[in-house]
Design a protein around this motif. Sequence first.
Motif, mmCIF file in Angstrom:
data_model
loop_
_atom_site.group_PDB
_atom_site.id
_atom_site.type_symbol
_atom_site.label_atom_id
_atom_site.label_comp_id
_atom_site.label_asym_id
_atom_site.label_seq_id
_atom_site.Cartn_x
_atom_site.Cartn_y
_atom_site.Cartn_z
ATOM 1 N N GLY A 255 35.525 -5.471 42.469
ATOM 2 C CA GLY A 255 34.366 -6.141 42.609
ATOM 3 C C GLY A 255 33.754 -6.788 41.193
ATOM 4 O O GLY A 255 33.188 -7.744 41.301
ATOM 5 N N ASP A 256 34.200 -6.098 39.839
ATOM 6 C CA ASP A 256 33.573 -6.540 39.011
ATOM 7 C C ASP A 256 34.364 -7.371 38.332
ATOM 8 O O ASP A 256 34.131 -8.014 37.182
ATOM 9 C CB ASP A 256 33.283 -5.303 37.907
ATOM 10 N N ILE A 257 35.629 -7.639 38.531
ATOM 11 C CA ILE A 257 36.631 -8.516 37.839
ATOM 12 C C ILE A 257 36.138 -9.904 38.077
ATOM 13 O O ILE A 257 36.485 -10.710 36.943
ATOM 14 C CB ILE A 257 38.060 -8.376 38.600
ATOM 15 N N VAL A 258 35.592 -10.378 38.934
ATOM 16 C CA VAL A 258 35.136 -11.851 38.948
ATOM 17 C C VAL A 258 34.025 -12.140 37.866
ATOM 18 O O VAL A 258 33.826 -13.226 37.669
ATOM 19 C CB VAL A 258 34.320 -11.991 40.443
ATOM 20 N N TYR A 259 33.625 -11.182 37.116
ATOM 21 C CA TYR A 259 32.691 -11.222 35.977
ATOM 22 C C TYR A 259 33.457 -10.990 34.658
ATOM 23 O O TYR A 259 32.874 -11.371 33.527
ATOM 24 C CB TYR A 259 31.355 -10.592 36.108
ATOM 25 N N MET A 260 34.858 -10.968 34.681
ATOM 26 C CA MET A 260 35.362 -10.651 33.542
ATOM 27 C C MET A 260 35.877 -11.937 32.834
ATOM 28 O O MET A 260 36.108 -12.909 33.506
ATOM 29 C CB MET A 260 36.684 -9.918 33.678
ATOM 30 N N SER A 261 35.923 -11.861 31.260
ATOM 31 C CA SER A 261 36.539 -13.054 30.871
ATOM 32 C C SER A 261 37.764 -13.210 30.819
ATOM 33 O O SER A 261 38.606 -12.352 31.162
ATOM 34 C CB SER A 261 36.142 -12.669 29.318
ATOM 35 N N PRO A 262 38.376 -14.348 30.864
ATOM 36 C CA PRO A 262 39.895 -14.523 30.740
ATOM 37 C C PRO A 262 40.549 -13.734 29.664
ATOM 38 O O PRO A 262 41.732 -13.101 30.322
ATOM 39 C CB PRO A 262 40.122 -16.163 30.511
ATOM 40 N N GLU A 263 40.186 -13.655 28.664
ATOM 41 C CA GLU A 263 40.803 -12.889 27.642
ATOM 42 C C GLU A 263 40.830 -11.181 28.101
ATOM 43 O O GLU A 263 41.945 -10.624 27.754
ATOM 44 C CB GLU A 263 40.235 -13.163 26.268
ATOM 45 N N ARG A 264 39.837 -10.689 28.553
ATOM 46 C CA ARG A 264 39.830 -9.364 29.135
ATOM 47 C C ARG A 264 40.814 -9.168 30.157
ATOM 48 O O ARG A 264 41.448 -8.076 30.394
ATOM 49 C CB ARG A 264 38.442 -8.966 29.685
ATOM 50 N N THR A 265 40.927 -10.115 31.012
ATOM 51 C CA THR A 265 41.776 -10.105 32.201
ATOM 52 C C THR A 265 43.432 -9.934 31.788
ATOM 53 O O THR A 265 44.182 -9.493 32.451
ATOM 54 C CB THR A 265 41.946 -11.131 33.304
ATOM 55 N N ARG A 266 43.730 -10.405 30.539
ATOM 56 C CA ARG A 266 44.905 -10.641 29.971
ATOM 57 C C ARG A 266 44.893 -9.385 29.170
ATOM 58 O O ARG A 266 46.260 -9.113 28.430
ATOM 59 C CB ARG A 266 45.080 -11.597 28.862
ATOM 60 N N GLY A 267 44.222 -8.404 28.953
ATOM 61 C CA GLY A 267 44.359 -7.247 28.087
ATOM 62 C C GLY A 267 44.285 -7.523 26.584
ATOM 63 O O GLY A 267 44.786 -6.362 25.955
ATOM 64 N N GLU A 268 43.723 -8.406 26.153
ATOM 65 C CA GLU A 268 43.447 -8.831 24.844
ATOM 66 C C GLU A 268 42.311 -8.175 24.229
ATOM 67 O O GLU A 268 41.357 -7.794 24.968
ATOM 68 C CB GLU A 268 43.437 -10.480 24.688
ATOM 69 N N SER A 269 42.209 -8.020 23.048
ATOM 70 C CA SER A 269 41.074 -7.619 22.448
ATOM 71 C C SER A 269 39.798 -8.629 22.493
ATOM 72 O O SER A 269 40.080 -9.653 22.646
ATOM 73 C CB SER A 269 41.280 -7.311 20.694
ATOM 74 N N ILE A 270 38.719 -7.737 22.716
ATOM 75 C CA ILE A 270 37.567 -8.661 22.875
ATOM 76 C C ILE A 270 36.359 -8.326 21.911
ATOM 77 O O ILE A 270 36.447 -7.369 21.503
ATOM 78 C CB ILE A 270 37.017 -8.449 24.581
ATOM 79 N N ASP A 271 35.433 -9.441 21.859
ATOM 80 C CA ASP A 271 34.302 -9.179 21.150
ATOM 81 C C ASP A 271 33.136 -9.675 21.981
ATOM 82 O O ASP A 271 33.236 -9.676 23.222
ATOM 83 C CB ASP A 271 34.250 -9.813 19.833
ATOM 84 N N HIS A 272 31.980 -9.886 21.334
ATOM 85 C CA HIS A 272 30.519 -10.194 22.135
ATOM 86 C C HIS A 272 30.845 -11.435 22.799
ATOM 87 O O HIS A 272 30.018 -11.730 23.740
ATOM 88 C CB HIS A 272 29.644 -10.511 20.989
#
Length: 426
Positions: A319-336
């Motif tokens: 249910g939280d995936i709909v609020y995830m950034s594209p880069e996070r869904t790709r498993g990339e490193s993320i920042d602010h």
Amino acid sequence: MQIQVVVVEGPDQGRQFSLSPGQELTIGRGLQSQTQLNDPSVSRLHCTITFQGGRATLKDCGSGSGTMVNDAAITEAVVGPGDRITVGDTHLAITIVSSANDQTIAPKRAAAATATAAGPAAATPAVPGGNRNLSSLVGTVLHKYQIDTTHIRGNTGTIFRARHVESDQVVAVKVLWPDLMANDDQMKRFVRAMKTMRTVNHPHIVRILTAGITELGATGENFCWFAMEFVDGFSLKQLVKRVGTAGMLDWEHAFRIAVQMARALEVAYERGIVHRNLTPENIIVPRSHPHAKLADLMLAKALEGAARDQITRQGELLGDIVYMSPERTRGESIDHRSDMYSLGATLYFALTGQPPFEALALPSLISQIQDDEPLPPKTFQLSINDAFQDVVLTLLAKSPDDRFENPTRLLSELSRVGKFAGIEVP
């Protein structure tokens, strides 16, 4: 996959109600409910169960007698097979119907009509993956906090309403699922990380008071927990449903929350903290004052190294995936900037009553998040200010480089929008 809500005890025993993904069941005895239960102790509109993203969320609708899960009063909780839901004198259970063979999986725990208010029946079997029923902690003292009632059951633990035994201060205490922490070192790292937040005292961030590891029970089981200020109010998700028009929040109200969350993210940015799970459920809007607060700011960082397979099991965070950034869904490193995308998705939900993208299948949902452009919020609510809509769509840019550089830059743009619209934000 479908779920079925079954009346296991009460005047309507044996009745069943089915929910498919994306559907909501309104439970009550009134004509506006979908159940119209024959139980006079049930409110006309008692509670709802929403099946979204692979999980079922139970919410009390301000009922007269309250809604109980495993004999603990809740305002909102994630429920599943084995949980006992009580409304008035009616007891409900949830079963899962597989779309492959249409067979019903029985609840893991038998209904126990004689369970005490302090905890579940003694014969409750263990939940696979670890003990995730912490209602037995009600009535006990954890560190210096008297655990009074269950407030909400979440993805990583249970939040209790509690009181400091010396000062009588009302606080919230979150106790993590014991199976999240594999060893003592992980528990100690978690406590150290949470304690670093004690110095953060900001009007738009839920304040952390302390954290610790406490041994309870005859088994000597260690519980990892943290205490925080108790905010009497609603999550943004609840607020949208309670006061929104046609399930949508007035844009000026959403704008004020946007400014306040940007202020909270500015504090996180200055401290190098990435929230990672900014959703409508992690924004708390108090009843008594206008300062919306961001919750769980340090939780993702503190849980690094924990049993991630337990945290992200199918159906618990979908249910939280709909609020995830594209880069996070790709498993990339993320920042602010990933948090700012999540803020944009959350504001989109507040303005439209739905996240930017929805799909019944996870691969389709992720594909939309990564590749598709969302419909402009004004498609759903014509009164939205054009400049504010532009801010939300900028936050939802696919590339982090196309979003605002940092929360300070976002605040500057929101200030400009507010100035021209004549809106002051406390």
